[in-house]
Design an enzyme around this catalytic site. Structure first.
Site, PDB file in Angstrom:
ATOM      1  CE  LYS A   1      -2.758   2.223   4.973  1.00 48.17           C
ATOM      2  NZ  LYS A   1      -2.701   1.414   3.727  1.00 48.17           N
TER       3      LYS A   1
ATOM      4  CB  SER B   1      -0.941   0.012   1.206  1.00 54.61           C
ATOM      5  OG  SER B   1      -0.213   0.135   2.415  1.00 54.61           O
TER       6      SER B   1
END
Length: 282
Positions: free
Chosen positions: A155, A84
């Protein structure tokens, strides 16, 4: 032997007496004289081994304590299991996280952060099996192995408390407090977002997104599905600063201050609002 025969002509008394006395002394005193040098050597060897062993144990103990303290208060290693954050972070990368962020040092837009899954973004972790599974847990606990737990996520911080984050403007760029972002860290060919959204980050929370936007279940997806897109700052473990492994991908993780240089500070921190996240791609 000739020197042991009494009265042998030409036998000197010092030689004969020395041999005879040594033999006699050994018999009279149970071999104490003959075995004294051997016992001393064994004692010295045992003492040296024990001294060497104590030094090794002391060094190992100090190393373990230091590793535990560093892992607890300064830096912690993590393992990257997904794509991701590509190409910034790749699958199987090992990273070091600065635990002094968000306290005492504040989070910044653009920081790559590791946070605990307190919102239920991930499925429950399966129990480890095997007779030696505890070894990995111990190594992770003392800081000798990276944390491979599936209950952490990594993230990039896009919005801080009070920020108005929106995608996309007429040029197809994401905006923060009205300022358009040009994001060089995005995965090649990926758009800023394949969904439209318009949110205001509430107090004590952040808005996070993966660099591989087309392959990241981040704040966008969870805000749309369950209203849990805002990540509590209290769940943040720290800021990722270094890729330590593999050697061909070692490097420093920056937060790209130029990307957010023109972002004005928010007018005020609110409870957080969202106009919804509408799929436009997938």
């Amino acid at each position: 032997m000739e020197q042991n025969v009494p009265g042998e002509p030409g036998q000197s008394h010092p030689d004969d007496g020395g041999a005879t006395d040594g033999a006699h002394g050994a018999g009279a005193h149970g071999g104490h004289g003959a075995h004294a040098p051997e016992a001393t050597a064994l004692e010295r060897f045992s003492s040296g081994v024990w001294s060497w062993g104590k030094e090794i144990i002391t060094i190992l103990a100090i190393a373990l304590v230091l590793s535990f303290l560093i892992k607890t208060f300064l830096f912690r290693a993590f393992y990257i299991p997904s794509g991701s954050m590509e190409n910034t972070l790749r699958i199987d990368d090992r990273i070091f996280v600065n635990l002094l962020v968000p306290e005492p040092f504040a989070l910044k837009r653009g920081d790559v952060v590791v946070f605990k899954d307190t919102l239920g973004w991930l499925p429950p972790e399966q129990a480890k099996t095997g007779p030696f599974s505890w070894i990995g847990d111990v190594a992770t606990f003392v800081g000798l192995a990276p944390d491979s737990s599936q209950q952490h996520l990594v993230k990039r911080v896009i919005g801080l408390p009070g920020d108005h984050v929106k995608c996309c403007d007429a040029a197809g760029k994401m905006t923060v407090n009205g300022a358009a972002l040009t994001e060089p860290y995005l995965f090649p060919g990926a758009s800023p977002s394949d969904t439209t959204f318009d949110v205001t980050v509430p107090a004590g929370h952040i808005w996070v997104m993966g660099d591989h936007r087309n392959n990241s279940e981040d704040s966008r997806a969870h805000q749309r599905d369950s209203g849990t897109g805002f990540v509590p700052i209290s769940a943040v473990e720290g800021r990722a600063i270094v890729i330590a492994w593999p050697l061909n991908h070692v490097g420093i993780l920056g937060n790209y201050p130029k990307v957010f240089a023109n972002v004005p500070e928010p007018a005020g921190v609110t409870k957080g609002t969202s106009s919804g996240v509408v799929p436009t791609g997938k």
